[in-house]
Motif scaffolding. Structure first.
Motif, PDB file in Angstrom:
ATOM      1  N   CYS A  94     -37.443 -16.568   4.640  1.00 14.66           N
ATOM      2  CA  CYS A  94     -37.985 -17.812   4.806  1.00 14.66           C
ATOM      3  C   CYS A  94     -39.308 -18.218   4.972  1.00 14.66           C
ATOM      4  O   CYS A  94     -39.894 -19.246   4.792  1.00 14.66           O
ATOM      5  N   VAL A 136     -30.910 -17.759   4.240  1.00 13.30           N
ATOM      6  CA  VAL A 136     -32.337 -18.559   4.020  1.00 13.30           C
ATOM      7  C   VAL A 136     -32.065 -19.833   3.673  1.00 13.30           C
ATOM      8  O   VAL A 136     -32.904 -20.891   4.065  1.00 13.30           O
ATOM      9  N   LEU A 182     -34.048 -22.677   6.212  1.00 13.86           N
ATOM     10  CA  LEU A 182     -35.326 -22.807   5.667  1.00 13.86           C
ATOM     11  C   LEU A 182     -36.159 -24.045   6.449  1.00 13.86           C
ATOM     12  O   LEU A 182     -37.283 -23.832   6.750  1.00 13.86           O
TER      13      LEU A 182
END
Lengths: 290, 276
Positions: free
Chosen positions: A89, A168, A172
């Motif tokens: 991330c 992710v 994010l």
């Protein structure tokens, strides 16, 4: 100041009853024995002969969680996947936050909105979207087969890789937003001064921009890492039988095993593990307020 | 300098493609007639029709909406009080504990919150015979606790940016504190209240894990229905549902964005006029 007390009463009472007390109860039940009654655990206090109050603490649940390989593996896998997701991330989110912070004032609002928008759509549905994409008849495998890169569909879904992608993808925005907040506030004249003094842009980035954005890096990383460690939905839908993250373990102990004291002990252990990252987040938040 | 611009543009392009690709694929395949979801046969509204005949999904959606509206309202009331405490009361006793209790639900894994609240409800029922069984009430209480944390953060940031001299002026003119709060502070922070409400509403509507722990028989929320159907594999009706959710959210965000933009322009115009 009676008005103050009146305002404070309700939030304190609510958080006390529905946040603080529950954890004390979890702690209590983690020290109880599993039982076949309703509720399925024994009491800690026993009155013997009407006079003696005996307290029975059962440490076996913690012993089991801390020594059984199954739990050690689940904790390690959770920490590993959460760290990898946090790093991914950061690598993906930092350039995005940087690009948004340095774009024109008019473009920033819409670009930021586009980061937040997926957050408003259902988390469950976004994880589900990856199930369709990664499955063996899904578009990725179609493409790989059509290009002749693979002979048979790759088992992408129900793997550790799929869980990582899911983490992710879901977290994010939590990385980009605090990074953007620190990068946007940054004093750009520092970079100009560095350039005037002959510093190359790349060095100026490492020497000035990165240290200045450090609070955003810490806050973003903790906002991704902490919930990711205890994630249940993503490993359950995207992971395979071997991806046993600790949140899934807790869920199974509770709903399948019906062993409430054991699930409580897992929860307490997980909480202890996350106290340090949570304190770090609280610290950066308090720093930002000042 | 040009390589840097190119790099940043690429970062944004890749990032947004990653964020929106999966959502777009959901939408496209919701119009696919084939049951296989990812194998395209032909355009059709078939799954939307089936979705609106699915009693289980409709009734659980209604339950989820009721819980979300109820808990968002509670969350905003409590969150506003908490924000006032954090911004205006300075270093009150127990501030550290209080602000930790506000921050913790933002990141704490859902499984822990869900388990803790369930064990609380079970214990309360044992001691006080309340709540009698679990269902809508217990889910709503759990969601208020979760939503309150988010509402506090949103209101807190607006409140700390607010010009306190307006309130002081009203107090100097003899207005009572609660009147100042109702007539001056609340209108000024109302956009934050709306944003906090919407955020708490969305979180409640979206929560699977906490609701699964604290719900009882007969109270199945929409995420619980989606989860149990998705667990069995990809289902075209869920694609149709997802598309409806995405469209509604986008419309909502665009309207909210439009309102904020207009308010911002109005404020700038007022400021210019005040300067003249």
């Amino acid at each position: 100041m009676n008005g103050r007390r009146l305002v404070s009463l309700l939030p304190w009472a609510w958080l006390g009853l529905f946040f603080l007390v529950p954890f004390l109860i979890v702690l209590k039940i983690s020290l109880a024995d599993a039982d076949l009654g309703v509720p399925p655990y024994t009491g800690l206090f026993e009155v013997i002969d009407d006079t003696v109050l005996r307290i029975r603490l059962n440490w076996a649940n913690f012993q089991y969680v801390l020594t059984e390989d199954l739990y050690a593996a689940a904790f390690l896998q959770s920490l590993k996947l959460a760290s990898m997701a946090t790093l991914a991330c950061l690598l993906l989110g930092y350039p995005m936050a940087y690009a948004i912070a340095r774009s024109s004032a008019g473009a920033r609002g819409p670009l930021l909105m586009l980061i937040i928008l997926p957050f408003w759509t259902s988390f469950l549905i976004r994880v589900y979207a990856w199930m369709a994409i990664l499955k063996s008849e899904g578009p990725i495998n179609h493409l790989l087969l059509a290009l002749g890169l693979v002979d048979e569909p790759l088992p992408l879904l129900h793997s550790e890789f799929a869980v990582l992608i899911g983490l992710v993808y879901s977290y994010l925005p939590f990385m980009v937003l605090p990074l953007y907040a620190t990068l946007e506030k940054m004093d750009l004249s520092l970079l100009e001064a560095a350039a005037d003094l002959g510093c190359r842009p790349f060095r100026a980035f490492w020497a000035i921009t990165v240290p200045q954005s450090w609070p955003g890096v810490v806050a973003g990383s903790m906002l991704v890492f902490i919930p990711a460690v205890g994630e249940f939905v993503i490993p359950d839908l995207l992971g395979g039988p071997e991806t046993l993250m600790i949140g899934r373990r807790l869920w199974d102990d509770f709903f399948m095993g019906r062993d409430w004291p054991l699930a409580a002990a897992v929860a307490i252990t997980l909480l202890v593990l996350l106290v340090l990252p949570m304190a770090l987040l609280q610290h950066t938040r308090a720093g930002a307020e000042r | 300098m040009r390589t840097r611009g190119l790099f940043l543009f690429a970062a944004l392009a890749i990032g947004y493609a990653f964020l929106y690709g999966p959502i777009l694929s959901l939408i496209v395949y919701s119009f696919n007639e084939s049951r296989l979801v990812t194998v395209w046969s032909r355009f059709s509204f078939k799954w939307y029709g089936e979705l609106f005949e699915n009693e289980q999904i409709l009734s659980s959606a209604w339950l989820s909406l009721k819980i979300a509206a109820l808990s968002a309202t509670g969350a905003v009331v409590l969150g506003t009080l908490a924000a006032v405490m954090l911004v205006r009361f300075g270093r009150f006793r127990g501030r550290m504990l209080f602000s930790a209790m506000i921050t913790a639900p933002l990141v704490m894994p859902d499984v822990i919150i869900g388990l803790a609240l369930l064990l609380l409800f079970v214990s309360l029922e044992q001691w006080l015979n309340w709540p009698e069984g679990r269902g809508m009430t217990t889910i709503a209480i759990a969601h208020v606790t979760l939503g309150m944390a988010y509402a506090t953060v949103v209101v807190q940031s607006r409140l700390s940016q607010m010009d306190a001299s307006v309130e002081e002026a009203a107090l100097d003119l003899g207005a009572r504190p609660w009147k100042v709060f109702l007539l001056i502070t609340l209108p000024i922070i109302s956009p934050a209240l709306a944003a906090g409400w919407l955020l708490a509403f969305t979180l409640s509507l979206d929560d699977l894990v906490i609701a699964s722990f604290v719900s009882g028989p007969g109270s199945t929320t929409l995420p619980m229905v989606i989860f149990s159907s998705v667990r069995l594999g990809v289902s075209p009706q869920i694609n149709a549902l997802a598309t409806i959710v995405v469209v509604l959210v986008t419309i909502g965000i665009l309207i909210a964005g439009g309102i904020t933009l207009r308010a911002e322009r109005q404020r700038q115009a007022d400021r210019r006029r005040a300067g003249e």
